[in-house]
Design a protein around this motif. Structure first.
Motif, PDB file in Angstrom:
ATOM      1  N   HIS A  68       0.706  -1.204   0.387  1.00 20.55           N
ATOM      2  CA  HIS A  68      -0.107  -0.071   0.268  1.00 20.55           C
ATOM      3  C   HIS A  68       1.122   0.953  -0.277  1.00 20.55           C
ATOM      4  O   HIS A  68       1.644   1.766   1.253  1.00 20.55           O
ATOM      5  CB  HIS A  68      -0.906   0.330   1.283  1.00 20.55           C
ATOM      6  CG  HIS A  68      -1.876   1.137   0.976  1.00 20.55           C
ATOM      7  ND1 HIS A  68      -2.907   0.928   0.439  1.00 20.55           N
ATOM      8  CD2 HIS A  68      -1.876   2.115   1.856  1.00 20.55           C
ATOM      9  CE1 HIS A  68      -4.150   2.534   0.178  1.00 20.55           C
ATOM     10  NE2 HIS A  68      -2.990   3.071   1.921  1.00 20.55           N
ATOM     11  N   HIS A  70       1.455   5.044  -1.730  1.00 18.65           N
ATOM     12  CA  HIS A  70       0.890   6.529  -2.327  1.00 18.65           C
ATOM     13  C   HIS A  70       1.603   7.386  -3.575  1.00 18.65           C
ATOM     14  O   HIS A  70       2.649   8.184  -2.617  1.00 18.65           O
ATOM     15  CB  HIS A  70      -0.032   7.324  -1.771  1.00 18.65           C
ATOM     16  CG  HIS A  70      -1.147   7.334  -1.146  1.00 18.65           C
ATOM     17  ND1 HIS A  70      -2.991   6.653  -1.523  1.00 18.65           N
ATOM     18  CD2 HIS A  70      -1.599   6.313   0.323  1.00 18.65           C
ATOM     19  CE1 HIS A  70      -3.859   6.468  -0.672  1.00 18.65           C
ATOM     20  NE2 HIS A  70      -2.679   5.834   0.342  1.00 18.65           N
ATOM     21  N   HIS A 224      -8.986   1.441   0.699  1.00 13.55           N
ATOM     22  CA  HIS A 224      -8.950   2.022   2.655  1.00 13.55           C
ATOM     23  C   HIS A 224     -10.240   1.172   3.173  1.00 13.55           C
ATOM     24  O   HIS A 224     -11.567   1.145   2.547  1.00 13.55           O
ATOM     25  CB  HIS A 224      -8.634   3.525   2.928  1.00 13.55           C
ATOM     26  CG  HIS A 224      -7.778   4.109   1.273  1.00 13.55           C
ATOM     27  ND1 HIS A 224      -7.149   4.500   0.889  1.00 13.55           N
ATOM     28  CD2 HIS A 224      -6.353   3.954   1.939  1.00 13.55           C
ATOM     29  CE1 HIS A 224      -6.492   5.221   0.399  1.00 13.55           C
ATOM     30  NE2 HIS A 224      -5.823   4.929   1.005  1.00 13.55           N
ATOM     31  N   HIS A 264      -5.593  -0.972   5.726  1.00 14.50           N
ATOM     32  CA  HIS A 264      -5.332  -0.322   7.274  1.00 14.50           C
ATOM     33  C   HIS A 264      -6.451  -1.575   8.013  1.00 14.50           C
ATOM     34  O   HIS A 264      -5.863  -1.977   9.100  1.00 14.50           O
ATOM     35  CB  HIS A 264      -6.067   1.075   6.865  1.00 14.50           C
ATOM     36  CG  HIS A 264      -5.399   2.273   6.840  1.00 14.50           C
ATOM     37  ND1 HIS A 264      -3.945   2.297   7.505  1.00 14.50           N
ATOM     38  CD2 HIS A 264      -5.718   2.858   5.914  1.00 14.50           C
ATOM     39  CE1 HIS A 264      -3.605   3.076   6.359  1.00 14.50           C
ATOM     40  NE2 HIS A 264      -4.323   3.277   5.370  1.00 14.50           N
ATOM     41  N   ASP A 315       1.804   2.876   2.934  1.00 13.75           N
ATOM     42  CA  ASP A 315       0.944   3.770   2.581  1.00 13.75           C
ATOM     43  C   ASP A 315       1.496   5.773   2.964  1.00 13.75           C
ATOM     44  O   ASP A 315       1.336   6.129   3.894  1.00 13.75           O
ATOM     45  CB  ASP A 315       0.040   4.028   4.390  1.00 13.75           C
ATOM     46  CG  ASP A 315      -0.587   4.976   4.119  1.00 13.75           C
ATOM     47  OD1 ASP A 315      -1.175   5.230   2.858  1.00 13.75           O
ATOM     48  OD2 ASP A 315      -1.763   5.523   4.792  1.00 13.75           O
TER      49      ASP A 315
HETATM   50 FE    FE Z   1      -2.895   5.086   2.090  1.00 13.12          FE
END
Ligand code: FE
Ligand code: GUN
Length: 429
Positions: A68, A70, A224, A264, A315
């Motif tokens: 995960h 970004h 998410h 998460h 993340d």
């Molecule tokens: Fe994220």
């Protein structure tokens, strides 16, 4: 002699199952094309006159998987982390992602992102782009040029988003399909993935539409789930008809109908956990992010005990570390706080356990990835940890050396990287 055979020698370490470390000291790993054929302490006679790449006293471990990430938040690492999720998104994340209408900006940052992933030993990544199809296609191209493997998603957002970062439902669907068509057959190791940002920013029509695209092009899904109390309350208000957050995705066809990974998963109730397990949804555990945004400590041991596959995620930029080795140590550290907070009922993680999550756990989302068992794609890091030695105390076992690399090593110790059988050098982007 067979074509496309590579033989590599060193101290080979991997985890065929959760918590089980396999160590082959000074052994040979035989790779045919993309995949591992076998590991041998002595080379079989038929291979003895073949060239061996001898990495001497190094450690050879599976490449790291970031489940995960970004990419467009890279410039925001370390910013705004005195906020919780929703104000952080509004004040920091959305304005930064809005810049990716500018392809020159996107290209400049994404080149650096790809180089950083390479540098820290991430060999496969499940990655969010932005709502912008051109910038996101550029990210995919750069990852492929670097020889890294990944899923990259054009993000969908058609509600509850600022004017600078929102699409109409129709545009979102058209752009997503354009993006898929432009990328789906273009690269071997880098593929598109359907990426609703999260329920609050995706209308029911949009979720229904992208689920159809996932089916039509046989693509996986990432999003998410249950990260923050404010977020969860918002989803409840938007979808009072649903029993829980997970069933919102499920009712629109975005929860296990195709391979799915959710980041998460901190506050899922038992019904949700049962749906996650039944739907074979992967969890991306992101402990740095969960600390930084004061989100909470995910009950990862509980997810695993319920048969849910788990990998680790940086993340970025909720997390400020690209390094999956650092994410491993943070996963251990927060699990110790969880252990204390659960009256010592939820056992904390060990190195072999988080090593599994960082390799085969996350790798399973990509297929046979993250292990050195026969038939697995050969993704590997060669670790020269000689700089970590303490000369007066030269008694570290291979297991000790792995632990020390994970806790106190860095990218300087990674001296070679392989993805799907190919050695990948520093990207020239
Ligand atoms: Fe994220
Ligand atoms: N939920 C929706 N968008 C995001 C994001 O960009 N980062 C994190 N951590 N959570 C999100």
């Amino acid at each position: 002699m067979a074509e496309g055979i590579k033989i590599i020698k060193g101290n080979i370490v991997f985890t065929p199952s959760f918590g089980q470390l396999e160590v082959f000291e000074s052994s040979f790993i035989l790779i045919e094309g993309k995949t591992v054929k076998g590991i041998y302490r002595e080379l079989p006679a038929e291979y003895t006159n073949m060239a061996v790449t001898d990495y001497q006293n190094t450690l050879i471990i599976p490449g790291f998987v970031d489940l995960h990430f970004h990419a467009p938040q890279f410039a925001n690492k370390g910013l705004g982390l005195d906020l919780e999720l929703l104000p952080w998104l509004e004040r920091y994340t959305f304005p930064e992602e809005a810049k990716y209408t500018n392809i020159a900006y996107a290209q400049a940052v994404y080149k650096q992102v790809v180089t950083e992933l390479w540098k820290w030993g991430t060999t496969r990544v499940a990655c969010f782009g932005t709502i912008h199809k051109a910038a996101t296609a550029k990210l995919l191209e750069l990852l492929a040029l670097a020889g890294l493997g990944g899923y990259v998603g054009k993000v969908n957002m058609d509600r509850n988003s600022p004017d600078i970062l929102i699409e109409t439902t129709e545009q979102s669907l058209t752009d997503t399909e354009d993006y898929i068509k432009a990328t789906v057959d273009r690269y071997e190791l880098v593929k598109p993935i359907i990426t609703p940002r999260f329920v609050p920013t995706c209308s029911p029509e949009l979720m229904t539409g992208i689920a159809k695209l996932a089916q039509k092009y046989n693509l996986p899904v990432q999003s998410h789930l249950s990260e923050n109390a404010g977020e969860i309350a918002w989803v409840k208000k938007l979808h009072p008809e649903c029993q829980n957050y997970a069933s919102v995705y499920h009712q629109f066809g975005l929860f296990g109908q195709q391979p799915t990974v959710m980041a998460h998963c901190i506050y899922n109730d038992d019904a949700e956990i049962a749906l996650m397990a039944k739907s074979k949804v992967h969890v991306a555990h992101c402990p740095y992010s969960n600390n930084n945004l004061a989100s909470g400590i995910a009950p990862i041991r509980k997810h695993l005990d319920n048969g849910i596959a788990v990998g680790l995620g940086s993340d970025v930029a909720g997390g400020h570390e690209v390094s999956i080795a650092r994410v491993m140590t943070m996963a251990i550290q927060v699990s110790k706080l969880k252990w204390l907070a659960t009256d010592k009922s939820e056992k904390f993680f060990t190195i072999p356990e988080v090593f599994y999550l960082a390799t085969k756990g996350g790798g399973s989302f990509f297929g046979k990835v993250g292990s050195f068992e026969a038939g697995y794609e050969f993704d590997a890091l060669v670790i020269d940890d000689s700089s970590l030695e303490v000369s007066a105390c030269n008694q570290y076992s291979v297991e000790d050396r792995l632990s020390r690399f994970i806790y106190i090593g860095d990218y300087h110790n990674i001296v070679a990287r392989y993805v799907a059988g190919a050695k990948i050098e520093q990207p020239q982007l």
